[in-house]
Design a protein around this motif. Structure first.
Motif, PDB file in Angstrom:
ATOM      1  N   ASN A  53      -8.940   2.644  -1.666  1.00  0.00           N
ATOM      2  CA  ASN A  53      -7.967   2.337  -2.707  1.00  0.00           C
ATOM      3  C   ASN A  53      -6.896   1.410  -2.133  1.00  0.00           C
ATOM      4  O   ASN A  53      -6.832   1.221  -0.918  1.00  0.00           O
ATOM      5  N   ASP A  54      -6.041   0.881  -2.993  1.00  0.00           N
ATOM      6  CA  ASP A  54      -4.942   0.058  -2.507  1.00  0.00           C
ATOM      7  C   ASP A  54      -3.651   0.870  -2.362  1.00  0.00           C
ATOM      8  O   ASP A  54      -2.628   0.345  -1.949  1.00  0.00           O
ATOM      9  N   ARG A  55      -3.712   2.146  -2.711  1.00  0.00           N
ATOM     10  CA  ARG A  55      -2.555   3.044  -2.577  1.00  0.00           C
ATOM     11  C   ARG A  55      -3.052   4.484  -2.459  1.00  0.00           C
ATOM     12  O   ARG A  55      -4.194   4.777  -2.788  1.00  0.00           O
ATOM     13  N   ALA A  56      -2.188   5.364  -2.021  1.00  0.00           N
ATOM     14  CA  ALA A  56      -2.545   6.783  -1.953  1.00  0.00           C
ATOM     15  C   ALA A  56      -2.754   7.309  -3.369  1.00  0.00           C
ATOM     16  O   ALA A  56      -1.914   7.064  -4.241  1.00  0.00           O
ATOM     17  N   PRO A  57      -3.850   8.003  -3.624  1.00  0.00           N
ATOM     18  CA  PRO A  57      -4.158   8.470  -4.981  1.00  0.00           C
ATOM     19  C   PRO A  57      -3.390   9.749  -5.335  1.00  0.00           C
ATOM     20  O   PRO A  57      -3.958  10.835  -5.450  1.00  0.00           O
TER      21      PRO A  57
END
Length: 104
Positions: A53-57
Motif C-alpha cells: 500500500n502507499d500508507r498504513a491501512p
C-alpha cells in the motif's frame, strides 16, 4: 516481489507458509480494504497475505482484529507492507512498524 520478501523478513509472519501478494497502491478508498478482506476470505488459513500500500491501512486493522488475524506493518522506501496471517489457536493481535502508532 523482492521488496515484499525483504519486508516480510522484517515481520513475525510464519516463514514456512505460502505467500500471496496484493498491490493496492493505485486504488482509492474503500477498494484496498474491500479487496484485502475479499482475498483473505478466499485464502487458505496457511497462507500469508502481503498487502502493498502507499500508507498504513488504519481502517483495515480493526477488521483484521475482529476476524482473528495477526498482522504486522513495515514501511519501506517504496511502499507500506502489511503481512497478514491467521493466528494459531485463535491467536489475535497486531504489531505496527511505526512506534508512534503502537498506542492506538
Amino acid at each position: 516481489m523482492e521488496l515484499e520478501t525483504t519486508a516480510l523478513e522484517r515481520t513475525d509472519a510464519p516463514a514456512e507458509r505460502p505467500v500471496e501478494t496484493l498491490d493496492v497502491r493505485a486504488l482509492g478508498p474503500p477498494e484496498p480494504l474491500r479487496r484485502t478482506l475479499e482475498l483473505l476470505a478466499d485464502l487458505p488459513n496457511e497462507a500469508v497475505l502481503v498487502q502493498r500500500n502507499d500508507r498504513a491501512p488504519q481502517f483495515l486493522y480493526p477488521k483484521l482484529d475482529d476476524r482473528g488475524y495477526v498482522y504486522e506493518t513495515v514501511e519501506t522506501d517504496d511502499a507500506v507492507i502489511t503481512a497478514i496471517w491467521a493466528g494459531e489457536g485463535g491467536e489475535t493481535g497486531n504489531a505496527v512498524g511505526n512506534p508512534a502508532e503502537g498506542d492506538r
